[in-house]
Design a protein around this motif. Sequence first.
Motif, PDB file in Angstrom:
ATOM      1  N   GLU A  75      22.677  -2.574 -55.758  1.00  2.00           N
ATOM      2  CA  GLU A  75      24.049  -2.284 -55.605  1.00  2.00           C
ATOM      3  C   GLU A  75      24.399  -0.835 -55.726  1.00  2.00           C
ATOM      4  O   GLU A  75      25.386  -0.195 -54.941  1.00  2.00           O
ATOM      5  CB  GLU A  75      24.719  -3.017 -56.816  1.00  2.00           C
ATOM      6  CG  GLU A  75      24.550  -4.353 -56.536  1.00  2.00           C
ATOM      7  CD  GLU A  75      24.881  -5.227 -58.016  1.00  2.00           C
ATOM      8  OE1 GLU A  75      24.916  -6.591 -57.730  1.00  2.00           O
ATOM      9  OE2 GLU A  75      25.479  -4.662 -58.770  1.00  2.00           O
ATOM     10  N   HIS A 114      25.738  -7.913 -50.627  1.00  4.05           N
ATOM     11  CA  HIS A 114      25.707  -6.912 -51.692  1.00  4.05           C
ATOM     12  C   HIS A 114      27.107  -6.110 -51.607  1.00  4.05           C
ATOM     13  O   HIS A 114      27.316  -5.749 -52.350  1.00  4.05           O
ATOM     14  CB  HIS A 114      24.265  -5.649 -51.278  1.00  4.05           C
ATOM     15  CG  HIS A 114      23.184  -6.157 -51.949  1.00  4.05           C
ATOM     16  ND1 HIS A 114      22.328  -7.175 -51.541  1.00  4.05           N
ATOM     17  CD2 HIS A 114      22.441  -5.800 -53.081  1.00  4.05           C
ATOM     18  CE1 HIS A 114      21.396  -7.528 -52.252  1.00  4.05           C
ATOM     19  NE2 HIS A 114      21.511  -6.734 -53.309  1.00  4.05           N
ATOM     20  N   LYS A 130      29.221  -7.951 -53.760  1.00  6.33           N
ATOM     21  CA  LYS A 130      28.921  -7.716 -55.072  1.00  6.33           C
ATOM     22  C   LYS A 130      29.604  -6.319 -55.698  1.00  6.33           C
ATOM     23  O   LYS A 130      30.063  -5.858 -56.793  1.00  6.33           O
ATOM     24  CB  LYS A 130      27.385  -7.586 -55.517  1.00  6.33           C
ATOM     25  CG  LYS A 130      26.722  -9.054 -55.366  1.00  6.33           C
ATOM     26  CD  LYS A 130      25.249  -8.943 -55.730  1.00  6.33           C
ATOM     27  CE  LYS A 130      24.710 -10.285 -55.629  1.00  6.33           C
ATOM     28  NZ  LYS A 130      23.290 -10.075 -56.006  1.00  6.33           N
ATOM     29  N   VAL A 131      29.137  -5.384 -54.837  1.00  7.15           N
ATOM     30  CA  VAL A 131      29.907  -3.956 -55.178  1.00  7.15           C
ATOM     31  C   VAL A 131      31.196  -3.896 -55.243  1.00  7.15           C
ATOM     32  O   VAL A 131      31.982  -3.694 -56.180  1.00  7.15           O
ATOM     33  CB  VAL A 131      29.452  -3.125 -54.099  1.00  7.15           C
ATOM     34  CG1 VAL A 131      30.131  -1.720 -54.114  1.00  7.15           C
ATOM     35  CG2 VAL A 131      27.935  -2.732 -54.101  1.00  7.15           C
TER      36      VAL A 131
END
Length: 233
Positions: free
Chosen positions: A163, A202, A205-206
Amino acid sequence: MNGLKVLVADDDPNVREIIRLYFTQQQIQMIEAKDGEEAVEKALSGTPDLVILDVMMPKMDGYEACREILKHTDLPIIMLTAKGEEFDRVLGLELGADDYVTKPFSPRELVARIKAIFRRIQRGAAAQEEGKTGDLVFEGLTISLDRREVIIGGEKVPFRPKEFDLLAHMAKTPGQVFTREQLLEQVWGYDYFGDIRTVDVHVKKVRKKLSAYPGEVIHTVWGIGYKFEVVHD
């Protein structure tokens, strides 16, 4: 690959035996687990370099085992699944798995995936050393390349390694639009392995980690990919 230790968790002894025989030829040391609970125990108490988890296991399935292992380690994880649906593949990636292999598979393919992951890790470590140039500072947001930290409003926000790599890579060139394929190549270093959905997972998620920031940071460029640009509310 000499000296590499891989934990293989699968409740089918025949699958474990086939993998073990091929690993022996490749000089890979194999640690075995027959269920999810044993996999978590051996991953946390042993010293594997990588973990392979079958999705459908007794006591604890592969998804839950993946979640538990990644609470305490940054071990690379490959999921094994007999299912082909997109949901099952994406779920493993969302939990933090590095890759997946769908059954039936060849042991040669599995070893190729393992080698690809460690090539990425080696390239990533080299890139980190070369890319240490201090801090990327934006209003209310600091990305420290040396300390590998993200700080929002004076508070450190925990990021998993990949990340952080994704955020830092994009933040070095604000406004530049990256395609998913470019990000896979430049951040993950994939050859031909890997799912392009990895990037989307991802990015999601970031964005969640950056939710405390009063504005947008990662923007979707429809039909192309993503860009980093600080826009305040």
